[in-house]
Design a protein around this motif. Structure first.
Motif, PDB file in Angstrom:
ATOM      1  N   SER A 103       0.837  -1.207   0.000  1.00  0.00           N
ATOM      2  CA  SER A 103       0.000   0.000   0.000  1.00  0.00           C
ATOM      3  C   SER A 103       0.867   1.250   0.000  1.00  0.00           C
ATOM      4  O   SER A 103       1.946   1.270   0.600  1.00  0.00           O
ATOM      5  CB  SER A 103      -0.929   0.000   1.217  1.00  0.00           C
ATOM      6  N   ASN A 104       0.365   2.309  -0.650  1.00  0.00           N
ATOM      7  CA  ASN A 104       1.156   3.536  -0.804  1.00  0.00           C
ATOM      8  C   ASN A 104       0.572   4.741  -0.087  1.00  0.00           C
ATOM      9  O   ASN A 104       1.194   5.802  -0.077  1.00  0.00           O
ATOM     10  CB  ASN A 104       1.320   3.857  -2.290  1.00  0.00           C
ATOM     11  N   THR A 105      -0.611   4.626   0.476  1.00  0.00           N
ATOM     12  CA  THR A 105      -1.213   5.723   1.236  1.00  0.00           C
ATOM     13  C   THR A 105      -1.858   5.157   2.497  1.00  0.00           C
ATOM     14  O   THR A 105      -2.099   3.945   2.606  1.00  0.00           O
ATOM     15  CB  THR A 105      -2.285   6.483   0.421  1.00  0.00           C
ATOM     16  N   PRO A 252       3.014   7.526   2.336  1.00  0.00           N
ATOM     17  CA  PRO A 252       3.540   8.018   1.053  1.00  0.00           C
ATOM     18  C   PRO A 252       5.050   8.245   1.073  1.00  0.00           C
ATOM     19  O   PRO A 252       5.724   7.991   0.079  1.00  0.00           O
ATOM     20  CB  PRO A 252       2.777   9.341   0.857  1.00  0.00           C
ATOM     21  N   VAL A 253       5.571   8.725   2.201  1.00  0.00           N
ATOM     22  CA  VAL A 253       7.024   8.904   2.311  1.00  0.00           C
ATOM     23  C   VAL A 253       7.721   7.547   2.246  1.00  0.00           C
ATOM     24  O   VAL A 253       8.709   7.369   1.515  1.00  0.00           O
ATOM     25  CB  VAL A 253       7.380   9.630   3.629  1.00  0.00           C
ATOM     26  N   TYR A 254       7.208   6.586   2.985  1.00  0.00           N
ATOM     27  CA  TYR A 254       7.806   5.245   3.009  1.00  0.00           C
ATOM     28  C   TYR A 254       7.759   4.592   1.630  1.00  0.00           C
ATOM     29  O   TYR A 254       8.707   3.927   1.205  1.00  0.00           O
ATOM     30  CB  TYR A 254       7.053   4.390   4.034  1.00  0.00           C
ATOM     31  N   SER A 255       6.651   4.799   0.902  1.00  0.00           N
ATOM     32  CA  SER A 255       6.496   4.164  -0.403  1.00  0.00           C
ATOM     33  C   SER A 255       7.507   4.677  -1.420  1.00  0.00           C
ATOM     34  O   SER A 255       7.762   4.016  -2.429  1.00  0.00           O
ATOM     35  CB  SER A 255       5.076   4.392  -0.933  1.00  0.00           C
ATOM     36  N   CYS A 256       8.067   5.851  -1.177  1.00  0.00           N
ATOM     37  CA  CYS A 256       9.011   6.444  -2.123  1.00  0.00           C
ATOM     38  C   CYS A 256      10.459   6.342  -1.657  1.00  0.00           C
ATOM     39  O   CYS A 256      11.334   7.019  -2.203  1.00  0.00           O
ATOM     40  CB  CYS A 256       8.646   7.905  -2.369  1.00  0.00           C
TER      41      CYS A 256
END
Length: 463
Positions: A103-105, A252-256
């Motif tokens: 998951s991204n959010t 979102p920070v972790y996903s990037c």
């Protein structure tokens, strides 16, 4: 206040990634493009500062008075320390949960583990939190204009009090000119550069409070050394939840991140929290010890409006004017999710009516937040309510996600290690603590509002 900056920035990043996925076929060229894109990302050190930017905000101005309400520095720091254990723990839990299905959010994490109804509830909470934060930002604008008039036009402001210097006019006129036009665009990622000024403004306030404490200054008012009642220590809890709430933007920070794994993520969280703890605690403690019980809800109102204070006023104002559109954008996005879900709109219908919904929602959102900001006396009133809502993001949703993971593993009919049952117990504790904090802080905020709240103004005002 900066949580929305990173949410927007990285949601856009994720959208581009998904778009590449959909366009890519089976050709080697397409696969190569996706592979290169995936390797692009930030390291754990840079990500830590993105989290700091997302965390530091309006809470810095209100935390000193929260220390007073909780019974002084010692009791407030103890409560803050206990709360931070849970805050860091739930940040790591969210990172772990996001890895389950990539998951991204924040909303995607809730959807993937708890279902669409929980995602709808999460979107409602994000909308309410963003709405309240927008009100807080407009109240801060009114505070900054008061300090400005006291410095540059004291006689006019105090003796004649013209309509164009009233709080209602300054908030309304400047917001319509500087904020409203920035709320209509479909994309507002151009405002990300203003976040740099915002961070500098917050850091300048920290330096200002610290330097002023060690320089000769007037004797403070009465300084509390213990709370009047044990219940009073919880008065600092909403402010702590509001100040350290970066859970919505952390995914979102972790996903990037270039290396998406819990080990790298834990380093990001650790560094970010250390920097935030130092910043918040130093400002709150020294600010409160400098003014005692005469501290205001917005600490800048406690200072004599000298030149160096005016620099802080300008920097905070710039951050506020540029943060409102971003906060509004995120709130409207969550509200749009709620609307489309309730109306069961198809993607075609959603796309066709998007512009009309965006314009109408923006006008209604802006008008309501403006009216509330004019009639609400100080930021402490709103932050108390937002702190209660922040407890939902910090405790309840992470607890639900962790509980769902452990229950799925236990129901898989396989022998599970004891740690799984321990994690389930931890999830239940988080839910209980979250419900308790939400109920208690919300009740305290309502009780305070019923008793009446005094308009917050500078000690040096003509009043």
């Amino acid at each position: 206040m900066g949580i929305q900056v990173n949410s927007i920035k990285f949601d856009h990043f994720v959208d581009e990634k998904n778009e590449l996925k959909s366009l890519a076929g089976t050709s080697k060229k397409s696969v190569t493009v996706i592979k290169i894109f995936y390797r692009t990302g930030s390291g754990w050190f840079v990500s830590a500062f993105l989290v700091v930017n997302a965390t530091l905000g309006a809470g810095l101005l209100n935390l000193p008075v929260a220390y007073h309400q909780a019974g002084g520095v010692l009791s407030a720091v103890i409560v803050q320390t206990v709360m931070l254990v849970f805050i860091v723990l739930t940040l790591l839990i969210l990172g772990y949960c996001s890895d389950i299905k990539g998951s991204n959010t924040y909303q995607d994490v809730v959807l993937s583990l708890c279902g669409p109804k929980a995602q709808l509830a999460c979107a409602v909470c994000v909308s309410l939190f963003s709405f309240g934060l927008c009100i807080t930002l407009l109240i801060i604008i009114g505070d900054q204009w008061e300090i400005f008039f006291l410095k540059v036009a004291y006689d006019v402001y105090c003796k004649t009090n013209p309509f164009y210097m009233t709080r209602a006019f300054t908030i309304s006129a400047t917001s319509i000119v500087f904020i409203l036009p920035l709320c209509f665009p479909k994309r507002i990622d151009f405002l990300r550069y203003a976040s740099v000024v915002g961070v500098l403004g917050i850091l300048y306030v920290v330096v200002l409070v610290t330097v002023r404490y060690f320089l000769p200054h007037d004797s403070p008012g009465t300084i509390a050394t213990r709370p009047n009642s044990w219940v009073d220590v919880f008065l600092v809890v909403p402010e702590i939840c509001f100040s350290y709430q970066c859970h919505v933007s952390i995914i979102p920070v972790y996903s990037c991140m270039a290396k998406r794994n819990i080990k790298e993520f834990s380093k990001t969280v650790s560094l970010a929290m250390i920097l935030c703890i130092i910043t918040y605690t130093v400002t709150a403690a020294l600010g409160y010890l400098q003014f005692g019980n005469s501290i205001t809800n917005d600490i800048l109102l406690s200072f004599n409006p000298t030149a160096e204070v005016m620099v802080a006023v300008v920097l905070v104002a710039v951050k506020t004017y540029t943060t409102y559109p971003i906060t509004c954008f995120c709130g409207k996005a969550a509200l749009d999710t709620v609307w489309k879900t309730l109306r069961k709109m198809t993607p075609e219908e959603s796309f066709h009516r998007e512009k009309t919904r965006r314009v109408i929602t923006t006008l209604v959102w802006f008008t309501l937040t403006l009216l509330f900001s004019i009639y609400i006396p100080n930021i402490g009133v709103v932050i108390q309510l937002l702190g209660a809502l922040a407890a939902v993001f910090i405790f309840i949703f992470p607890g639900l996600c962790l509980l769902k993971i452990t229950e799925n593993r236990i129901d898989s009919c396989e022998n599970q290690p004891k740690t799984v049952y321990l994690l389930k117990g931890m999830a239940i504790v988080l839910l209980i603590v979250g419900v308790f904090i939400f109920g208690l802080t919300l009740s305290q905020a309502v009780i305070q509002d019923i008793r009446g709240v005094v308009l917050d103004h500078s000690e040096f005002t003509c009043a």
